[in-house]
Scaffold this active site. Structure first.
Site, PDB file in Angstrom:
ATOM      1  N   GLY A   1     -62.374 -29.610   3.454  1.00 19.41           N
ATOM      2  CA  GLY A   1     -62.467 -28.946   4.756  1.00 19.41           C
ATOM      3  C   GLY A   1     -61.256 -29.199   5.634  1.00 19.41           C
ATOM      4  O   GLY A   1     -60.216 -29.664   5.173  1.00 19.41           O
ATOM      5  N   TYR A   2     -61.406 -28.857   6.928  1.00 18.49           N
ATOM      6  CA  TYR A   2     -60.295 -28.867   7.886  1.00 18.49           C
ATOM      7  C   TYR A   2     -59.181 -27.993   7.307  1.00 18.49           C
ATOM      8  O   TYR A   2     -58.028 -28.389   7.174  1.00 18.49           O
ATOM      9  CB  TYR A   2     -59.812 -30.297   8.166  1.00 18.49           C
ATOM     10  CG  TYR A   2     -59.294 -30.456   9.584  1.00 18.49           C
ATOM     11  CD1 TYR A   2     -60.169 -30.400  10.666  1.00 18.49           C
ATOM     12  CD2 TYR A   2     -57.937 -30.651   9.852  1.00 18.49           C
ATOM     13  CE1 TYR A   2     -59.705 -30.517  11.964  1.00 18.49           C
ATOM     14  CE2 TYR A   2     -57.459 -30.776  11.149  1.00 18.49           C
ATOM     15  CZ  TYR A   2     -58.351 -30.713  12.198  1.00 18.49           C
ATOM     16  OH  TYR A   2     -57.893 -30.836  13.490  1.00 18.49           O
TER      17      TYR A   2
ATOM     18  N   HIS B   1     -54.844 -24.634   1.881  1.00 18.79           N
ATOM     19  CA  HIS B   1     -56.154 -24.288   1.317  1.00 18.79           C
ATOM     20  C   HIS B   1     -56.328 -22.770   1.193  1.00 18.79           C
ATOM     21  O   HIS B   1     -56.818 -22.275   0.171  1.00 18.79           O
ATOM     22  CB  HIS B   1     -57.282 -24.801   2.223  1.00 18.79           C
ATOM     23  CG  HIS B   1     -57.350 -26.287   2.373  1.00 18.79           C
ATOM     24  ND1 HIS B   1     -57.124 -26.934   3.562  1.00 18.79           N
ATOM     25  CD2 HIS B   1     -57.650 -27.263   1.476  1.00 18.79           C
ATOM     26  CE1 HIS B   1     -57.287 -28.231   3.404  1.00 18.79           C
ATOM     27  NE2 HIS B   1     -57.591 -28.468   2.149  1.00 18.79           N
TER      28      HIS B   1
ATOM     29  N   LYS C   1     -49.880 -30.215  -4.769  1.00 22.83           N
ATOM     30  CA  LYS C   1     -49.573 -31.310  -3.841  1.00 22.83           C
ATOM     31  C   LYS C   1     -50.214 -32.587  -4.369  1.00 22.83           C
ATOM     32  O   LYS C   1     -49.630 -33.666  -4.301  1.00 22.83           O
ATOM     33  CB  LYS C   1     -50.112 -30.990  -2.456  1.00 22.83           C
ATOM     34  CG  LYS C   1     -49.960 -32.148  -1.512  1.00 22.83           C
ATOM     35  CD  LYS C   1     -50.174 -31.715  -0.098  1.00 22.83           C
ATOM     36  CE  LYS C   1     -50.424 -32.889   0.776  1.00 22.83           C
ATOM     37  NZ  LYS C   1     -51.763 -33.459   0.573  1.00 22.83           N
ATOM     38  N   ASP C   2     -51.432 -32.454  -4.904  1.00 20.94           N
ATOM     39  CA  ASP C   2     -52.112 -33.591  -5.522  1.00 20.94           C
ATOM     40  C   ASP C   2     -51.870 -33.510  -7.031  1.00 20.94           C
ATOM     41  O   ASP C   2     -52.793 -33.267  -7.807  1.00 20.94           O
ATOM     42  CB  ASP C   2     -53.604 -33.526  -5.182  1.00 20.94           C
ATOM     43  CG  ASP C   2     -53.850 -33.587  -3.685  1.00 20.94           C
ATOM     44  OD1 ASP C   2     -53.947 -34.691  -3.160  1.00 20.94           O
ATOM     45  OD2 ASP C   2     -53.889 -32.521  -3.037  1.00 20.94           O
TER      46      ASP C   2
ATOM     47  N   LEU D   1     -48.204 -29.297   3.877  1.00 18.96           N
ATOM     48  CA  LEU D   1     -49.402 -29.177   4.711  1.00 18.96           C
ATOM     49  C   LEU D   1     -50.464 -30.141   4.199  1.00 18.96           C
ATOM     50  O   LEU D   1     -50.646 -30.294   2.995  1.00 18.96           O
ATOM     51  CB  LEU D   1     -49.949 -27.753   4.662  1.00 18.96           C
ATOM     52  CG  LEU D   1     -49.096 -26.668   5.305  1.00 18.96           C
ATOM     53  CD1 LEU D   1     -49.820 -25.328   5.230  1.00 18.96           C
ATOM     54  CD2 LEU D   1     -48.790 -26.998   6.751  1.00 18.96           C
ATOM     55  N   SER D   2     -51.149 -30.775   5.137  1.00 15.67           N
ATOM     56  CA  SER D   2     -52.227 -31.699   4.784  1.00 15.67           C
ATOM     57  C   SER D   2     -53.160 -31.828   5.981  1.00 15.67           C
ATOM     58  O   SER D   2     -52.698 -31.837   7.127  1.00 15.67           O
ATOM     59  CB  SER D   2     -51.636 -33.077   4.451  1.00 15.67           C
ATOM     60  OG  SER D   2     -52.670 -34.051   4.438  1.00 15.67           O
TER      61      SER D   2
ATOM     62  N   ARG E   1     -54.448 -34.408   6.796  1.00 12.93           N
ATOM     63  CA  ARG E   1     -54.113 -35.711   7.395  1.00 12.93           C
ATOM     64  C   ARG E   1     -52.890 -35.639   8.307  1.00 12.93           C
ATOM     65  O   ARG E   1     -52.607 -36.605   9.022  1.00 12.93           O
ATOM     66  CB  ARG E   1     -53.909 -36.761   6.300  1.00 12.93           C
ATOM     67  CG  ARG E   1     -55.206 -37.169   5.624  1.00 12.93           C
ATOM     68  CD  ARG E   1     -55.012 -38.362   4.694  1.00 12.93           C
ATOM     69  NE  ARG E   1     -56.273 -38.913   4.244  1.00 12.93           N
ATOM     70  CZ  ARG E   1     -56.840 -38.675   3.056  1.00 12.93           C
ATOM     71  NH1 ARG E   1     -56.249 -37.876   2.203  1.00 12.93           N
ATOM     72  NH2 ARG E   1     -57.989 -39.231   2.733  1.00 12.93           N
TER      73      ARG E   1
HETATM   74  P1  AMP Z   1     -58.210 -31.437   0.145  1.00 12.98           P
HETATM   75  O1  AMP Z   1     -59.051 -30.697   1.143  1.00 12.98           O
HETATM   76  O2  AMP Z   1     -57.082 -32.197   0.750  1.00 12.98           O
HETATM   77  O3  AMP Z   1     -59.037 -32.247  -0.830  1.00 12.98           O
HETATM   78  O4  AMP Z   1     -57.509 -30.326  -0.733  1.00 12.98           O
HETATM   79  C1  AMP Z   1     -58.256 -29.346  -1.415  1.00 12.98           C
HETATM   80  C2  AMP Z   1     -57.332 -28.630  -2.372  1.00 12.98           C
HETATM   81  O5  AMP Z   1     -56.261 -28.047  -1.638  1.00 12.98           O
HETATM   82  C3  AMP Z   1     -56.695 -29.553  -3.415  1.00 12.98           C
HETATM   83  O6  AMP Z   1     -56.633 -28.874  -4.667  1.00 12.98           O
HETATM   84  C4  AMP Z   1     -55.318 -29.800  -2.843  1.00 12.98           C
HETATM   85  O7  AMP Z   1     -54.350 -30.114  -3.829  1.00 12.98           O
HETATM   86  C5  AMP Z   1     -55.034 -28.461  -2.197  1.00 12.98           C
HETATM   87  N1  AMP Z   1     -54.013 -28.584  -1.157  1.00 12.98           N
HETATM   88  C6  AMP Z   1     -54.055 -29.350  -0.044  1.00 12.98           C
HETATM   89  N2  AMP Z   1     -52.902 -29.234   0.654  1.00 12.98           N
HETATM   90  C7  AMP Z   1     -52.113 -28.382  -0.043  1.00 12.98           C
HETATM   91  C8  AMP Z   1     -50.797 -27.862   0.142  1.00 12.98           C
HETATM   92  N3  AMP Z   1     -50.062 -28.195   1.182  1.00 12.98           N
HETATM   93  N4  AMP Z   1     -50.316 -27.007  -0.774  1.00 12.98           N
HETATM   94  C9  AMP Z   1     -51.064 -26.654  -1.866  1.00 12.98           C
HETATM   95  N5  AMP Z   1     -52.297 -27.105  -2.094  1.00 12.98           N
HETATM   96  C10 AMP Z   1     -52.828 -27.963  -1.202  1.00 12.98           C
END
Ligand code: AMP
Length: 282
Positions: free
Chosen positions: A31-32, A37, A149-150, A184-185, A187
């Site tokens: 989320g967020y 995303h 990114k991950d 982008l994150s 966090r």
């Molecule tokens: P998260 O909500 O941080 O767990 O991310 C959910 C999904 O979005 C994961 O597959 C992440 O790798 C992807 N994601 C998050 N930030 C980015 C980004 N800046 N660029 C590409 N994918 C992202």
């Protein structure tokens, strides 16, 4: 757009869709939602009939002293973004409905989680593999999209799917960045103005490291020292968690770069721990 919080109801809905002949796509998130995303969502949208996203801050992937409680949340904003990008269903469970008090089953690929984020987050990837497996079982998705990114997470999930013969196709999506290069994150919301101003130097350092490798430096110890020096100068308030150069599939540290390698970093800045990576192909 449907919103479902109950895992059994999600499974029933998705099984119905499958029986009707629809293909299901999945984008797991915490989320967020940001543009990173929504890029994954747009990609998944082109690959399936029914698109499910999860919005779940998964307690199983957070260590004791991590930011589970303070992780940013804004469901209304997530709902609006998901709807605008054509999502058919948001799955937003409560932790208690995903993990029974006597939950006892875990999925993991320990060898691929030894380095990079696994060093300081020992239970992280076990939590990720387990929740993603549960999401695959609940949604019966045929395709799922994850962000590069991950990178380590994606490498582990790819291996999990292959090793356990999971009937799903995984798609990796390139890192989405701010104009100044910062990945982008969710966090990034933790960053103070001062920290945000220097955070793009994480990416700038990685680009310089690639230049150095392409210029002929193939010794990983020297390359890592080069980046550590760059960060010491350009990220004065950053504390390096790791700077590592690994095999992109095995996530094992390399001594020298022969063909392709992944440079990956994690840097703590105030409350935020930021990760980034770059593929080095020589
Ligand atoms: P998260 O909500 O941080 O767990 O991310 C959910 C999904 O979005 C994961 O597959 C992440 O790798 C992807 N994601 C998050 N930030 C980015 C980004 N800046 N660029 C590409 N994918 C992202």
């Amino acid at each position: 757009m449907k919103i479902i919080t109950d895992p059994t109801e999600l499974q029933r809905q998705c099984l119905d869709w499958r029986k009707q002949g629809h293909t299901i796509g999945l984008v797991p998130t915490m989320g967020y939602l940001h543009h990173g995303h929504t890029s994954l969502i747009d990609r998944a949208r082109t690959e399936c009939d029914k698109l499910v996203i999860s919005v779940f801050v998964n307690p199983a992937q957070f260590g004791e002293n991590e930011d589970l409680d303070s992780y940013p949340r804004d469901f209304e904003s997530d709902r609006a973004k998901a709807e605008a990008h054509g999502v058919d269903l948001i799955f937003a469970p409560e932790p208690g409905s995903m993990y029974a008090d006597n939950h006892a089953t875990w999925v993991e690929a320990p060898r691929l989680g030894e380095h990079l984020c696994g060093t300081t987050r020992p239970i992280h990837f076990r939590g990720v593999c387990t929740v993603v497996t549960k999401l695959f079982m609940l949604t019966q998705a045929e395709v799922a999209v994850f962000g590069e990114k991950d990178w380590q997470q994606f490498a582990i999930l790819r291996r999990m799917v292959r090793d356990l013969n999971m009937p799903i196709r995984l798609i990796g999506h390139p890192i989405v960045r701010e104009e100044d290069g910062l990945a982008l994150s969710s966090r990034n919301a933790y960053l103070t103005e001062e920290e945000r101003a220097v955070a793009p130097n994480i990416r700038k350092g990685l680009l310089k490291l690639v230049d150095k490798a392409k210029g002929g430096e193939r010794d990983c110890a020297a390359l890592k020292q080069f980046l550590a020096d760059e960060y010491a100068a350009a990220l004065p308030m950053g504390e390096v968690d790791y700077i590592e150069i690994v095999d992109p599939d095995e996530i094992s540290p390399l001594r020298t770069i022969a063909r392709s390698a992944l440079a990956a970093v994690a840097v703590r800045m105030g409350k935020a721990r930021l990760i980034d990576n770059i593929l080095i192909e020589v």
